[in-house]
Design a protein around this motif. Structure first.
Motif, PDB file in Angstrom:
ATOM      1  N   ASP A 141       0.795  -1.222   0.000  1.00  0.00           N
ATOM      2  CA  ASP A 141       0.000   0.000   0.000  1.00  0.00           C
ATOM      3  C   ASP A 141       0.835   1.283   0.000  1.00  0.00           C
ATOM      4  O   ASP A 141       0.298   2.370  -0.211  1.00  0.00           O
ATOM      5  N   ASP A 142       2.130   1.157   0.241  1.00  0.00           N
ATOM      6  CA  ASP A 142       2.983   2.354   0.270  1.00  0.00           C
ATOM      7  C   ASP A 142       3.288   2.876  -1.140  1.00  0.00           C
ATOM      8  O   ASP A 142       3.701   4.028  -1.296  1.00  0.00           O
ATOM      9  N   PRO A 145       0.726   5.918  -2.926  1.00  0.00           N
ATOM     10  CA  PRO A 145       0.960   7.267  -2.382  1.00  0.00           C
ATOM     11  C   PRO A 145       2.345   7.804  -2.746  1.00  0.00           C
ATOM     12  O   PRO A 145       2.511   9.001  -2.996  1.00  0.00           O
ATOM     13  N   TYR A 146       3.325   6.913  -2.758  1.00  0.00           N
ATOM     14  CA  TYR A 146       4.678   7.339  -3.101  1.00  0.00           C
ATOM     15  C   TYR A 146       4.725   7.878  -4.533  1.00  0.00           C
ATOM     16  O   TYR A 146       5.345   8.926  -4.785  1.00  0.00           O
ATOM     17  N   LEU A 148       2.290   9.119  -6.333  1.00  0.00           N
ATOM     18  CA  LEU A 148       1.576  10.402  -6.396  1.00  0.00           C
ATOM     19  C   LEU A 148       2.434  11.528  -5.826  1.00  0.00           C
ATOM     20  O   LEU A 148       2.462  12.648  -6.354  1.00  0.00           O
ATOM     21  N   ASN A 149       3.162  11.213  -4.771  1.00  0.00           N
ATOM     22  CA  ASN A 149       4.028  12.221  -4.149  1.00  0.00           C
ATOM     23  C   ASN A 149       5.201  12.577  -5.061  1.00  0.00           C
ATOM     24  O   ASN A 149       5.640  13.737  -5.105  1.00  0.00           O
ATOM     25  N   GLN A 152       3.995  15.008  -7.459  1.00  0.00           N
ATOM     26  CA  GLN A 152       3.765  16.305  -6.822  1.00  0.00           C
ATOM     27  C   GLN A 152       5.083  17.037  -6.569  1.00  0.00           C
ATOM     28  O   GLN A 152       5.166  18.263  -6.715  1.00  0.00           O
TER      29      GLN A 152
END
Length: 644
Positions: A141-142, A145-146, A148-149, A152
């Motif tokens: 699950d990490d 988000p990684y 997407l970051n 960003q």
């Protein structure tokens, strides 16, 4: 002189790349072609350096998207040189790497984190907090988000000012494999089988290659304000042509770059060789300059394309295929006869020259009847793979033949093969040395390097196989030389630069033999560049020896076969083989047992070397037949290198 690669609208022609600067009607991406990848890499590095300095003057960060692989290494070397010698500072540089294998630890020698620090970051003053490389250690699950970051973070620093790219055989940029969407962002992707096959040598087998990776997306790459894609070598020519001249398709993700407003493909001659303006320039401009080489290329292309013999080509055939300008200089009948005779004169069963024969129209001299010959072989099997039939013919015809193996070839021996020999040694004569060899092989980590003793064992395996092949062909052991050029002996795929120590070994053997003929590998498409460096060593030695009296009588012939074959219009000596010789060549290749059944460095051809070489030799003979010449079982082709 201005030395920066700018956009296609402002590209400085003082760089003197080969070809033209504006796209032809076939081309959809701006591209420039240089004589060498080294020259081109320096130009690209200078563009990056100018951008860094410009941003420094504006007190702004310079955001670079960086690639890994063999293509950008020379660019990074030049940037490091400029940092050390020209005070180029990276203090304002922020980098984002394209991709990373998943899973992959940072300290693994195959990780892109390791690659970037080894080739660039450890040698310049970039702040460590400005380095961004996808994390290959993430789980479950990490990951989302990684990713997407990561996207960003690129946006937060203002986006990529410059994106450096390579290109894979599938047409991938980053790890955006076929099927990738134009709007894709940073994400996890499953690697294409072909990509994993290409990576297999570095991982010592495809089973060790990760199946997934984190990659910037097509959209991420496309948002860069400037994109430069590097393409080196003939093995990239097919995918470069598809990308530059083909339709935009998710099946070739690099074609999405056709939509970018400021993208340049920087190529060397090999990578750009199949673009229409280079391969068949008469289809681009009928008023092209018809010199002897282009005429030969065009006539043979026309004959093969129309599946007609040379002597049956008509005026209409020429006119219908963009060659009306050629016919304005001479009629088709005379042109056909001239080309047929020229091609026929390349064929000889006497590669060392036919004794007591008129050699006016023969590729080799009649005198001296018995020649001293050196065959330079980059690896310990290229001699028989690429010119085994000619090798055999030279020995049979009584020439004083020497073979010089330029490198040990030790990294091409698998641990499994080495362990087999170590265990045999231990069974025959158990000793501390044999047990140490077994332990070193069985305990080596995935990212480990062979010990010196294991490398010696692997080199000995290659030597033994070489002797088996040369003895089979009837060559005395005294005429077999192992140079073990130092540049190769790193224990890893990455090699050192060629030095005078390497060249000195080449000079010594040439001075010792004083050859009338030198054969060297002109096949530069091997995946890790050893052939190219070995050919550079030959050329450097020839340059140093060119004023020696014995060199006045030395001719140099370049062979191919392991990766590509010479085009028919390039061949200056064609040595036919009988069915018996084809089989004899195959058996000589079979002597190199460690390179059979899953060879480590296959490149973009999954067949074993004996299969690919045999098929290429047969295809060359078939092309000669279709052009209207005699029918042979197989032909080995050579191009003469004129070094003086």
């Amino acid at each position: 002189m201005k030395t920066t690669l700018l956009s296609k609208k402002s590209f400085d022609i003082s760089y003197k790349p080969v070809g033209q600067f504006e796209e032809t009607r076939f081309e959809k991406i701006h591209n420039v072609i240089f004589d060498s990848s080294s020259q081109a890499s320096i130009i690209v590095a200078q563009e990056i350096a100018e951008l860094i300095r410009k941003k420094q003057q504006q007190n702004l960060p310079c955001v670079l998207g960086l690639a890994t692989g063999s293509s950008p290494i020379r660019v990074y070397e030049e940037l490091v040189r400029m940092h050390k010698e020209e005070q180029l500072s990276f203090s304002n540089v922020i980098t984002f790497n394209l991709d990373e294998y998943l899973p992959m630890e940072k300290d693994n020698r195959q990780s892109y984190w390791y690659f970037m620090h080894e080739n660039l970051f450890n040698h310049v003053d970039i702040p460590s907090e400005n380095i961004n490389i996808p994390d290959g250690t993430l789980l479950g699950d990490d990951i989302i988000p990684y990713c997407l970051n990561y996207e960003q973070k690129i946006k937060d620093v203002g986006g990529l000012d410059f994106q450096l790219l390579g290109i894979g055989r599938t047409g991938h940029v980053g790890f955006n494999e076929p099927g990738s969407h134009y709007n894709s962002g940073t994400r996890v992707i499953t690697l294409d089988h072909i990509t994993r096959v290409d990576a297999a040598p570095a991982f010592l087998g495809i089973d060790n290659v990760p199946r997934r990776a984190i990659t910037m997306g097509i959209s991420t790459v496309h948002n860069a304000r400037r994109i430069v894609l590097l393409g080196w070598g003939q093995n990239k020519a097919d995918i470069i042509k598809k990308t530059v001249e083909g339709e935009i398709s998710s099946e070739v993700p690099a074609t999405y770059l056709q939509k970018h407003h400021n993208c340049t493909f920087v190529l060397d001659n090999g990578a750009g060789s199949k673009l229409t303006r280079n391969k068949t320039p008469w289809l681009v401009d009928e008023s092209c300059e018809w010199n002897e080489i282009l005429t030969a290329k065009a006539v043979l292309w026309l004959s093969i394309t129309l599946n007609k013999s040379i002597l049956s080509l008509t005026d209409k055939d020429y006119n219908d295929n963009g060659m009306s300008g050629l016919l304005a200089q001479q009629d088709s009948y005379d042109l056909n006869i001239k080309m047929f005779n020229s091609l026929q004169h390349t064929i000889t069963g006497w590669p060392g020259g036919k004794p007591k024969a008129d050699d006016t129209s023969r590729p080799e001299r009649a005198q001296p009847e018995k020649k001293r010959v050196i065959i330079f072989s980059p690896h310990p099997d290229d001699d028989v793979i690429s010119m085994g039939g000619t090798f055999d013919r030279l020995i049979e015809q009584g020439h004083d033949v020497h073979v010089a193996y330029q490198t040990s070839g030790n990294i091409a021996v698998t641990d499994t093969e080495a362990l087999k020999f170590a265990e045999v040694l231990d069974n025959v004569n158990s000793s501390k040395k044999s047990k140490d060899l077994i332990s070193a092989i069985t305990t080596k980590t995935e990212s480990g390097i062979d010990t010196l003793e294991v490398r010696k064992l692997k080199g000995s395996i290659r030597r033994g196989e070489s002797f088996a092949a040369t003895r089979y062909l009837g060559l005395p052991d005294t005429n077999v030389h192992f140079l073990d050029l130092p540049f190769y002996e790193t224990g890893t795929i990455k090699k050192n630069n060629l030095t005078q120590d390497d060249v000195a070994l080449m000079i010594d053997i040439i001075k010792k033999v004083k050859p009338h003929q030198i054969y060297a590998a002109g096949d530069l498409a091997d995946p890790h560049g050893t052939h190219s460096v070995c050919l550079d060593a030959v050329f450097a030695a020839l340059n140093d020896l060119k004023n020696e009296k014995f060199m006045e009588d030395c001719w140099v012939w370049l062979y191919r076969g392991a990766w590509h074959e010479w085009d028919i219009h390039e061949i200056e000596m064609a040595v036919p083989m009988s069915p018996t010789q084809v089989l004899k060549k195959r058996n000589a290749i079979f002597c190199h047992q460690s390179q059979k059944d899953g060879v480590m460095f296959q490149g973009d051809d999954t067949r074993e070397f004996w299969m690919r070489a045999e098929e290429r030799n047969k295809n060359t003979a078939e092309k000669y037949r279709k052009l209207g010449l005699a029918e042979y079982a197989a032909i080995e082709g050579f191009v003469r290198h004129r070094y003086i």
